[in-house]
Design a protein around this motif. Structure first.
Motif, PDB file in Angstrom:
ATOM      1  N   LEU A 229      60.683  52.999  23.898  1.00  0.00           N
ATOM      2  CA  LEU A 229      59.831  52.288  24.436  1.00  0.00           C
ATOM      3  C   LEU A 229      59.876  52.072  26.078  1.00  0.00           C
ATOM      4  O   LEU A 229      58.628  52.296  26.715  1.00  0.00           O
ATOM      5  CB  LEU A 229      60.089  50.622  24.035  1.00  0.00           C
ATOM      6  N   THR A 230      60.888  52.099  26.760  1.00  0.00           N
ATOM      7  CA  THR A 230      60.865  52.246  28.112  1.00  0.00           C
ATOM      8  C   THR A 230      60.269  53.274  28.682  1.00  0.00           C
ATOM      9  O   THR A 230      59.785  53.437  29.831  1.00  0.00           O
ATOM     10  CB  THR A 230      62.324  52.001  28.676  1.00  0.00           C
ATOM     11  N   ALA A 231      60.613  54.525  28.116  1.00  0.00           N
ATOM     12  CA  ALA A 231      60.076  55.790  28.405  1.00  0.00           C
ATOM     13  C   ALA A 231      58.642  55.768  28.401  1.00  0.00           C
ATOM     14  O   ALA A 231      57.922  56.367  29.393  1.00  0.00           O
ATOM     15  CB  ALA A 231      60.657  56.916  27.747  1.00  0.00           C
ATOM     16  N   GLY A 232      58.070  55.163  27.284  1.00  0.00           N
ATOM     17  CA  GLY A 232      56.460  55.268  27.439  1.00  0.00           C
ATOM     18  C   GLY A 232      55.951  54.033  28.273  1.00  0.00           C
ATOM     19  O   GLY A 232      55.117  54.604  28.728  1.00  0.00           O
ATOM     20  N   LEU A 233      56.501  53.067  28.527  1.00  0.00           N
ATOM     21  CA  LEU A 233      56.104  52.407  29.771  1.00  0.00           C
ATOM     22  C   LEU A 233      56.130  52.710  30.928  1.00  0.00           C
ATOM     23  O   LEU A 233      55.341  52.688  31.794  1.00  0.00           O
ATOM     24  CB  LEU A 233      57.162  50.937  29.757  1.00  0.00           C
ATOM     25  N   ALA A 234      57.479  53.784  31.389  1.00  0.00           N
ATOM     26  CA  ALA A 234      57.291  54.392  32.470  1.00  0.00           C
ATOM     27  C   ALA A 234      56.229  55.348  32.677  1.00  0.00           C
ATOM     28  O   ALA A 234      55.517  55.652  33.924  1.00  0.00           O
ATOM     29  CB  ALA A 234      58.548  55.146  32.635  1.00  0.00           C
ATOM     30  N   ILE A 235      55.796  55.955  31.461  1.00  0.00           N
ATOM     31  CA  ILE A 235      54.720  56.901  31.687  1.00  0.00           C
ATOM     32  C   ILE A 235      53.336  56.055  31.895  1.00  0.00           C
ATOM     33  O   ILE A 235      52.540  56.754  32.517  1.00  0.00           O
ATOM     34  CB  ILE A 235      54.627  57.663  30.263  1.00  0.00           C
ATOM     35  N   LEU A 236      53.112  55.071  31.140  1.00  0.00           N
ATOM     36  CA  LEU A 236      52.097  54.368  31.220  1.00  0.00           C
ATOM     37  C   LEU A 236      51.915  53.702  32.469  1.00  0.00           C
ATOM     38  O   LEU A 236      50.744  53.318  33.257  1.00  0.00           O
ATOM     39  CB  LEU A 236      52.018  53.017  30.472  1.00  0.00           C
ATOM     40  N   ASN A 237      53.068  53.454  33.387  1.00  0.00           N
ATOM     41  CA  ASN A 237      53.105  52.922  34.705  1.00  0.00           C
ATOM     42  C   ASN A 237      52.452  53.939  35.666  1.00  0.00           C
ATOM     43  O   ASN A 237      51.646  53.657  36.530  1.00  0.00           O
ATOM     44  CB  ASN A 237      54.417  52.552  35.209  1.00  0.00           C
ATOM     45  N   ILE A 238      52.537  55.269  35.476  1.00  0.00           N
ATOM     46  CA  ILE A 238      52.055  56.393  36.021  1.00  0.00           C
ATOM     47  C   ILE A 238      50.578  56.581  35.856  1.00  0.00           C
ATOM     48  O   ILE A 238      49.598  56.708  36.707  1.00  0.00           O
ATOM     49  CB  ILE A 238      52.846  57.855  36.095  1.00  0.00           C
ATOM     50  N   VAL A 239      50.466  56.462  34.557  1.00  0.00           N
ATOM     51  CA  VAL A 239      48.911  56.626  34.073  1.00  0.00           C
ATOM     52  C   VAL A 239      47.805  55.784  34.528  1.00  0.00           C
ATOM     53  O   VAL A 239      46.827  55.946  35.131  1.00  0.00           O
ATOM     54  CB  VAL A 239      48.801  56.548  32.730  1.00  0.00           C
ATOM     55  N   ASN A 240      48.326  54.320  34.632  1.00  0.00           N
ATOM     56  CA  ASN A 240      47.508  53.243  35.284  1.00  0.00           C
ATOM     57  C   ASN A 240      47.693  52.942  36.803  1.00  0.00           C
ATOM     58  O   ASN A 240      47.046  52.157  37.302  1.00  0.00           O
ATOM     59  CB  ASN A 240      48.038  51.964  34.428  1.00  0.00           C
ATOM     60  N   GLY A 241      48.583  53.895  37.362  1.00  0.00           N
ATOM     61  CA  GLY A 241      48.411  53.909  38.988  1.00  0.00           C
ATOM     62  C   GLY A 241      47.603  54.829  39.506  1.00  0.00           C
ATOM     63  O   GLY A 241      46.653  55.276  39.055  1.00  0.00           O
ATOM     64  N   GLY A 242      47.736  54.810  40.747  1.00  0.00           N
ATOM     65  CA  GLY A 242      46.948  55.682  41.660  1.00  0.00           C
ATOM     66  C   GLY A 242      47.026  57.181  41.321  1.00  0.00           C
ATOM     67  O   GLY A 242      45.910  57.859  41.263  1.00  0.00           O
ATOM     68  N   TRP A 243      48.080  57.828  40.937  1.00  0.00           N
ATOM     69  CA  TRP A 243      48.021  59.154  40.327  1.00  0.00           C
ATOM     70  C   TRP A 243      47.172  59.209  39.154  1.00  0.00           C
ATOM     71  O   TRP A 243      46.357  60.128  38.973  1.00  0.00           O
ATOM     72  CB  TRP A 243      49.487  59.485  39.562  1.00  0.00           C
TER      73      TRP A 243
END
Length: 133
Positions: free
Chosen positions: A87-101
């Protein structure tokens, strides 16, 4: 075998990220700042959960019986840590997807939404059987 490959990739990735950040900061004459973003903290937390889960698995496999290895065991803490790592790995990926990158590299807001929806769908498909049991 697959678990060993996952462990090597996770720890190798952490080392590569750490080393790259050190080299980039040194090239600029700065001191590297590690684990300052939400993404970095989530990634570190996920890797910590993964390590703890692997340690429990190793202990249960090697020391849960007096004679030899035991590959047939269940442990609620091991299961929780594995799920938490996922779950936390998925959240880390979503954090990047939903950010500036994500906005710059996934085709704007629509691309971000599509990738985020796909990631959430995959997370839900993997976690649904765990919640059902």
């Amino acid at each position: 075998m697959l678990n060993a490959a996952i462990q090597v990739c996770a720890y190798g990735g952490c080392f590569a990220i750490y080393r790259n950040k050190e080299l980039m900061a040194a090239a600029k004459g700065q001191v590297a700042k590690h684990l300052v973003s939400v993404h970095g903290k989530l990634g570190a937390l996920s890797t910590t959960f993964l390590l703890l889960s692997a340690l429990i698995a190793g202990y249960k496999t090697m020391f849960s019986q007096r004679n030899g290895l035991n590959f047939i065991w269940r442990d609620k803490i091991h299961r929780f840590l594995g799920t938490a790592s996922y779950l936390t790995a998925g959240l880390a990926i979503l954090n990047i997807v939903n950010g500036g990158w994500g906005k710059a590299n996934l085709g704007g807001v629509n691309g971000q939404r599509a990738v985020a929806a796909a990631l959430c769908a995959v997370q839900a498909m993997v976690l649904a059987p765990l919640v059902a049991n």
